[in-house]
Write a protein that holds these residues in place. Structure first.
Motif, PDB file in Angstrom:
ATOM      1  N   LEU A 174      81.547  37.385  32.432  1.00 35.26           N
ATOM      2  CA  LEU A 174      82.473  37.907  31.239  1.00 35.26           C
ATOM      3  C   LEU A 174      81.704  38.241  30.078  1.00 35.26           C
ATOM      4  CD1 LEU A 174      85.448  35.059  31.187  1.00 35.26           C
ATOM      5  CD2 LEU A 174      85.184  37.082  32.472  1.00 35.26           C
ATOM      6  N   LEU A 175      81.859  39.620  29.665  1.00 32.90           N
ATOM      7  CA  LEU A 175      80.653  40.045  28.848  1.00 32.90           C
ATOM      8  C   LEU A 175      81.617  40.290  27.576  1.00 32.90           C
ATOM      9  CD1 LEU A 175      77.810  41.020  27.985  1.00 32.90           C
ATOM     10  CD2 LEU A 175      78.433  43.062  28.962  1.00 32.90           C
ATOM     11  N   TYR A 176      81.134  39.940  26.305  1.00 33.29           N
ATOM     12  CA  TYR A 176      81.825  40.242  25.090  1.00 33.29           C
ATOM     13  C   TYR A 176      80.679  40.336  23.948  1.00 33.29           C
ATOM     14  CZ  TYR A 176      80.874  35.393  23.247  1.00 33.29           C
ATOM     15  OH  TYR A 176      80.192  34.511  22.725  1.00 33.29           O
ATOM     16  N   ARG A 177      81.430  40.929  22.830  1.00 35.13           N
ATOM     17  CA  ARG A 177      80.696  41.147  21.677  1.00 35.13           C
ATOM     18  C   ARG A 177      81.150  40.671  20.294  1.00 35.13           C
ATOM     19  NH1 ARG A 177      78.146  47.220  20.678  1.00 35.13           N
ATOM     20  NH2 ARG A 177      76.655  46.659  18.981  1.00 35.13           N
ATOM     21  N   ASN A 178      80.562  40.801  19.174  1.00 37.29           N
ATOM     22  CA  ASN A 178      81.378  40.450  17.986  1.00 37.29           C
ATOM     23  C   ASN A 178      82.444  41.590  17.743  1.00 37.29           C
ATOM     24  OD1 ASN A 178      81.253  41.583  15.102  1.00 37.29           O
ATOM     25  ND2 ASN A 178      80.304  39.733  14.751  1.00 37.29           N
ATOM     26  N   PRO A 179      83.390  41.225  17.318  1.00 38.71           N
ATOM     27  CA  PRO A 179      84.517  41.927  17.197  1.00 38.71           C
ATOM     28  C   PRO A 179      84.276  42.921  16.303  1.00 38.71           C
ATOM     29  CG  PRO A 179      85.178  39.834  16.258  1.00 38.71           C
ATOM     30  CD  PRO A 179      83.749  39.680  17.125  1.00 38.71           C
ATOM     31  N   GLN A 239      85.579  27.764  37.917  1.00 40.29           N
ATOM     32  CA  GLN A 239      84.515  26.877  38.072  1.00 40.29           C
ATOM     33  C   GLN A 239      83.264  27.805  38.343  1.00 40.29           C
ATOM     34  OE1 GLN A 239      84.498  23.759  37.370  1.00 40.29           O
ATOM     35  NE2 GLN A 239      86.437  24.096  36.652  1.00 40.29           N
ATOM     36  N   ASN A 240      83.491  29.264  38.573  1.00 37.42           N
ATOM     37  CA  ASN A 240      82.473  30.249  39.313  1.00 37.42           C
ATOM     38  C   ASN A 240      82.360  31.518  38.237  1.00 37.42           C
ATOM     39  OD1 ASN A 240      80.553  31.130  40.561  1.00 37.42           O
ATOM     40  ND2 ASN A 240      81.925  31.698  42.481  1.00 37.42           N
ATOM     41  N   VAL A 241      82.274  31.005  37.173  1.00 40.13           N
ATOM     42  CA  VAL A 241      82.337  32.170  35.932  1.00 40.13           C
ATOM     43  C   VAL A 241      81.302  31.709  34.960  1.00 40.13           C
ATOM     44  CG1 VAL A 241      84.210  31.097  34.742  1.00 40.13           C
ATOM     45  CG2 VAL A 241      83.807  33.490  34.398  1.00 40.13           C
ATOM     46  N   VAL A 242      80.572  32.972  34.355  1.00 35.70           N
ATOM     47  CA  VAL A 242      79.489  32.946  33.353  1.00 35.70           C
ATOM     48  C   VAL A 242      80.284  33.782  32.012  1.00 35.70           C
ATOM     49  CG1 VAL A 242      78.300  34.771  34.210  1.00 35.70           C
ATOM     50  CG2 VAL A 242      77.123  32.996  32.845  1.00 35.70           C
ATOM     51  N   MET A 243      79.771  33.174  30.940  1.00 36.69           N
ATOM     52  CA  MET A 243      80.037  34.025  29.724  1.00 36.69           C
ATOM     53  C   MET A 243      79.025  34.654  29.200  1.00 36.69           C
ATOM     54  SD  MET A 243      82.878  34.446  27.684  1.00 36.69           S
ATOM     55  CE  MET A 243      83.957  32.718  27.755  1.00 36.69           C
ATOM     56  N   LEU A 244      78.986  35.923  28.770  1.00 36.76           N
ATOM     57  CA  LEU A 244      77.733  36.624  28.304  1.00 36.76           C
ATOM     58  C   LEU A 244      77.976  37.054  27.092  1.00 36.76           C
ATOM     59  CD1 LEU A 244      77.018  38.415  31.784  1.00 36.76           C
ATOM     60  CD2 LEU A 244      75.616  36.277  31.124  1.00 36.76           C
ATOM     61  N   ASN A 245      77.066  37.059  26.152  1.00 40.16           N
ATOM     62  CA  ASN A 245      77.248  37.452  25.024  1.00 40.16           C
ATOM     63  C   ASN A 245      76.251  38.509  24.413  1.00 40.16           C
ATOM     64  OD1 ASN A 245      77.731  37.855  21.965  1.00 40.16           O
ATOM     65  ND2 ASN A 245      77.426  36.040  21.458  1.00 40.16           N
TER      66      ASN A 245
END
Length: 319
Positions: A174-179, A239-245
């Motif tokens: 899951l890749l996200y960024r400053n809104p 349980q098998n997910v990574v958060m990316l910023n």
């Protein structure tokens, strides 16, 4: 068995066609062209000049044909689905990964979206069809290829539970960024999902009443809120997910992602990935010098977005 001797070698389905109450799939020949462009459609456009694709008729098949044929080709192993919130570095991530000879990098293939959002199939038929299409897109076309990575469209976060049911062991990212940065990017060139009624609002869980109550600019913020909430909901239950910023740096994003999917790339392959980060995500001939956004303040209420963004950041700390 080697794919190279199979009559469907280098052929892939690219479009779902509904005609006279029947469903067909259009196919295209890839020749020796790799999925190297920023978006899947751009690679397909490059293929259209080939003789096989320049004829006045389309090459089509039935659903059953496609499913049957997908079992005859060797595919590389599916290593990850990448979800993102749009304008958050996902193209840069996919372009970086595409530099590796080991990777088959599929970036926002319309045929995947067509199937996922389709109401034309029974649940079991859709699941089989989607797996078959991924097998065909991920067919092993070059000896070095080992890893299939799928970058989805931004709104597919709302299909994460469905995809998890089909691929229980596959790592999800899951890749996200400053809104503020996301929405300023859309201010420069707005994506279709940020414009009211271009895509059905039900995709995002947005009601007609909510659309009526927000401004044109605020609608994009509302969509982004739904994305952020979708990320949080899935991250908290899987349980098998990574958060990316993105804001922690793309080199760190690539390192964290490749480590998470448990692929041991050589130093040479990693060097190529990191070198690609120095170029513009959509133009590898241009040096990336940072995003330039307008200075004016957006006419948007960020209160809800800021809360959700902080929760996403906190989830990274917990990780």
């Amino acid at each position: 068995m080697e794919n190279i001797n199979h009559p469907l070698f280098n052929w892939i389905p690219v479009n779902l066609i509904e005609k006279d109450n029947e469903i067909y799939f259009e196919w295209i020949y890839l020749a020796d062209i790799k999925y190297a462009e920023p978006f899947f459609d751009e690679t397909i456009t490059k293929c259209k000049s080939h003789d096989f694709n320049s004829k006045p008729f389309k090459v089509i098949s039935t659903v059953d044909n496609l499913i049957d044929w997908s079992n005859d080709l060797i595919s590389v192993e599916l290593k990850s689905f990448v979800f993102h919130v749009s304008r958050c570095g996902s193209t840069m991530l996919s372009q970086s990964l595409a530099t590796s000879l080991e990777n088959v990098m599929i970036s926002e293939a319309p045929i995947i979206d067509q199937i996922v959002r389709s109401t034309l199939f029974r649940a079991d038929e859709k699941s089989t069809l989607l797996k078959s299409v991924l097998n065909l897109l991920g067919q092993k076309r070059f000896p070095e290829q080992r890893n299939l990575i799928i970058k989805l469209d931004a709104w597919h976060i709302f299909n994460a539970d469905y995809l998890r049911s089909l691929f229980p062991e596959t790592p999800f990212a899951l890749l996200y960024r400053n809104p503020t940065e996301v929405l300023k990017s859309h201010q420069k060139m707005m994506g279709m999902h940020m414009v009211p009624n271009v895509l059905p609002s039900i995709i995002f869980g947005i009601s007609a009443k909510e659309i009526d109550e927000v401004s044109f600019e605020q609608y994009g913020a509302l969509v982004l809120e739904k994305y952020f909430q979708g990320f949080l909901d899935f991250y908290q239950t899987d349980q098998n997910v990574v958060m990316l910023n993105y804001n922690e740096g793309m080199k760190g994003v690539v390192e964290k992602f490749t480590s998470f999917i448990n692929v041991c790339y050589s130093n040479e392959e990693l060097h190529k990935m990191f070198e690609r980060l120095k170029k513009h995500s959509k133009n590898e001939t241009a040096v990336f010098s940072g995003d330039l956004y307008k200075e004016e303040v957006l006419q948007i209420d960020f209160s809800r977005l800021d809360i959700l963004h902080e929760k996403l950041n906190n989830s990274l700390v917990e990780y």
